[in-house]
Design a protein around this motif. Sequence first.
Motif, PDB file in Angstrom:
ATOM      1  N   THR A 194       0.775  -1.243   0.064  1.00  0.00           N
ATOM      2  CA  THR A 194      -0.093   0.124   0.041  1.00  0.00           C
ATOM      3  C   THR A 194       0.827   1.350   0.066  1.00  0.00           C
ATOM      4  N   LEU A 195       2.279   1.200  -0.114  1.00  0.00           N
ATOM      5  CA  LEU A 195       2.957   2.324   0.046  1.00  0.00           C
ATOM      6  C   LEU A 195       3.240   2.995  -1.032  1.00  0.00           C
ATOM      7  N   SER A 196       2.990   2.404  -2.267  1.00  0.00           N
ATOM      8  CA  SER A 196       3.343   3.185  -3.464  1.00  0.00           C
ATOM      9  C   SER A 196       2.631   3.422  -4.398  1.00  0.00           C
ATOM     10  N   ALA A 197       1.980   2.763  -5.418  1.00  0.00           N
ATOM     11  CA  ALA A 197       0.922   2.899  -6.489  1.00  0.00           C
ATOM     12  C   ALA A 197      -0.234   3.020  -5.713  1.00  0.00           C
ATOM     13  N   ASN A 198      -0.716   2.626  -4.675  1.00  0.00           N
ATOM     14  CA  ASN A 198      -1.652   2.780  -4.169  1.00  0.00           C
ATOM     15  C   ASN A 198      -2.150   4.281  -3.668  1.00  0.00           C
ATOM     16  N   LYS A 199      -1.131   4.714  -3.266  1.00  0.00           N
ATOM     17  CA  LYS A 199      -1.300   6.031  -2.689  1.00  0.00           C
ATOM     18  C   LYS A 199      -2.026   7.046  -3.991  1.00  0.00           C
ATOM     19  N   THR A 200      -1.505   6.728  -5.206  1.00  0.00           N
ATOM     20  CA  THR A 200      -2.072   7.669  -6.170  1.00  0.00           C
ATOM     21  C   THR A 200      -3.686   7.291  -6.529  1.00  0.00           C
ATOM     22  N   LYS A 201      -4.024   5.931  -6.197  1.00  0.00           N
ATOM     23  CA  LYS A 201      -5.332   5.436  -6.515  1.00  0.00           C
ATOM     24  C   LYS A 201      -6.120   5.970  -5.250  1.00  0.00           C
ATOM     25  N   MET A 202      -5.358   6.111  -3.881  1.00  0.00           N
ATOM     26  CA  MET A 202      -6.300   6.654  -2.766  1.00  0.00           C
ATOM     27  C   MET A 202      -6.597   7.942  -3.148  1.00  0.00           C
ATOM     28  N   LEU A 203      -5.580   8.779  -3.604  1.00  0.00           N
ATOM     29  CA  LEU A 203      -6.009  10.140  -3.970  1.00  0.00           C
ATOM     30  C   LEU A 203      -7.169  10.249  -4.816  1.00  0.00           C
ATOM     31  N   GLY A 204      -7.131   9.427  -6.068  1.00  0.00           N
ATOM     32  CA  GLY A 204      -8.049   9.483  -6.789  1.00  0.00           C
ATOM     33  C   GLY A 204      -9.604   9.294  -6.247  1.00  0.00           C
ATOM     34  N   GLN A 205      -9.529   8.139  -5.433  1.00  0.00           N
ATOM     35  CA  GLN A 205     -10.677   7.646  -4.741  1.00  0.00           C
ATOM     36  C   GLN A 205     -11.297   8.551  -3.811  1.00  0.00           C
ATOM     37  N   THR A 206     -10.349   9.431  -3.032  1.00  0.00           N
ATOM     38  CA  THR A 206     -10.962  10.762  -2.304  1.00  0.00           C
ATOM     39  C   THR A 206     -11.554  11.627  -3.018  1.00  0.00           C
ATOM     40  N   TRP A 207     -10.630  11.963  -4.183  1.00  0.00           N
ATOM     41  CA  TRP A 207     -11.331  13.119  -4.806  1.00  0.00           C
ATOM     42  C   TRP A 207     -12.743  12.582  -5.659  1.00  0.00           C
ATOM     43  N   LYS A 208     -12.944  11.387  -5.952  1.00  0.00           N
ATOM     44  CA  LYS A 208     -14.184  10.803  -6.558  1.00  0.00           C
ATOM     45  C   LYS A 208     -15.380  10.729  -5.233  1.00  0.00           C
ATOM     46  N   MET A 209     -14.856  10.592  -4.141  1.00  0.00           N
ATOM     47  CA  MET A 209     -15.849  10.558  -2.958  1.00  0.00           C
ATOM     48  C   MET A 209     -16.306  12.011  -2.693  1.00  0.00           C
ATOM     49  N   TYR A 210     -15.316  12.971  -2.769  1.00  0.00           N
ATOM     50  CA  TYR A 210     -15.869  14.447  -2.597  1.00  0.00           C
ATOM     51  C   TYR A 210     -17.171  14.703  -3.689  1.00  0.00           C
ATOM     52  N   ARG A 211     -16.726  14.329  -5.095  1.00  0.00           N
ATOM     53  CA  ARG A 211     -17.540  14.749  -6.148  1.00  0.00           C
ATOM     54  C   ARG A 211     -18.891  14.090  -6.258  1.00  0.00           C
ATOM     55  N   GLU A 212     -18.744  12.688  -6.160  1.00  0.00           N
ATOM     56  CA  GLU A 212     -19.846  11.895  -6.087  1.00  0.00           C
ATOM     57  C   GLU A 212     -20.790  11.348  -4.915  1.00  0.00           C
ATOM     58  N   GLN A 213     -19.912  11.170  -3.820  1.00  0.00           N
ATOM     59  CA  GLN A 213     -20.704  10.895  -2.600  1.00  0.00           C
ATOM     60  C   GLN A 213     -21.337  12.075  -1.961  1.00  0.00           C
ATOM     61  N   GLU A 214     -20.307  13.180  -1.820  1.00  0.00           N
ATOM     62  CA  GLU A 214     -20.501  14.321  -0.986  1.00  0.00           C
ATOM     63  C   GLU A 214     -21.090  15.644  -1.786  1.00  0.00           C
ATOM     64  N   LYS A 215     -21.075  15.398  -3.010  1.00  0.00           N
ATOM     65  CA  LYS A 215     -21.819  16.142  -4.006  1.00  0.00           C
ATOM     66  C   LYS A 215     -21.099  17.606  -3.861  1.00  0.00           C
ATOM     67  N   LEU A 216     -20.017  17.770  -3.680  1.00  0.00           N
ATOM     68  CA  LEU A 216     -19.164  19.008  -3.684  1.00  0.00           C
ATOM     69  C   LEU A 216     -18.886  19.490  -4.897  1.00  0.00           C
ATOM     70  N   THR A 217     -18.829  20.845  -4.868  1.00  0.00           N
ATOM     71  CA  THR A 217     -18.710  21.581  -6.281  1.00  0.00           C
ATOM     72  C   THR A 217     -17.156  21.578  -6.371  1.00  0.00           C
ATOM     73  N   TYR A 218     -16.460  21.843  -7.576  1.00  0.00           N
ATOM     74  CA  TYR A 218     -15.307  21.661  -8.074  1.00  0.00           C
ATOM     75  C   TYR A 218     -14.269  22.542  -7.039  1.00  0.00           C
TER      76      TYR A 218
END
Length: 238
Positions: A194-218
């Motif tokens: 979980t220390l290398s490539a998955n960091k980038t994936k986690m960042l992407g999933q967090t961004w997606k959570m903000y936009r899709e789950q929390e419905k935040l504006t850009y």
Amino acid sequence: MPTYNSANTVEKSIQSVLGQSYQDFELLIIDDCSSDATCSIIEQMTDQRIQLIQLPKNSGSAIARNTGIQAATGRYIAFLDSDDSWHPEKLARQHTFMAANNIGFSFTAYYRNETSGKQRLVPAPAEMTYKKLLRNTIIGCLTVMIDCTIVGTFSMPNIRTRQDTATWLAILKTGIHAYGLNEGLAYYEVQANTLSANKTKMLGQTWKMYREQEKLTYIQTVYNFTGYVYQAIKKRIS
């Protein structure tokens, strides 16, 4: 406790629960269709408080956790992954803290056990609100305890990652606050994969959570995401 192919770690995690000074609990282990000896190890344990639930197909940690939440019979629900562990006083200290202060949602400080052998304490702030958590990563799933009589019915969204944070946000959005017990009462084992490539994936999933789950504006997403990244870095180097 969701588990999947954790034959090398699950017994240690289970023993950390059985070794609690607070003994009035049930341990629900939801196996996500493991292909190794995980279930055999669990089935060899004779403690009647352990209940193994085997999912018919691999469904992900959100489904596994929700299965456990639905099967739980106690007033309080706590979470522990099958490669992490609890301090022996975790349940006792947290239960006392919540009962004495009429708290519905609490979390504690915890230790990050790095693959290098270093151990870092992640402190718990006194209070966390919805807006604060949007810009933070401070609530460790393995430290959370929920009083269902105060919080009510809840479940985790069926997303592959960040479902725990999305759940905390959903609870906090109702106006409930989360309160931190600043004692290191759990141990998070950092896995090498979980220390290398998955960091980038986690960042992407967090961004997606903000936009899709929390419905935040850009703009809201950018603002909260920068705070999240800062706190994530701080947690790993402090």
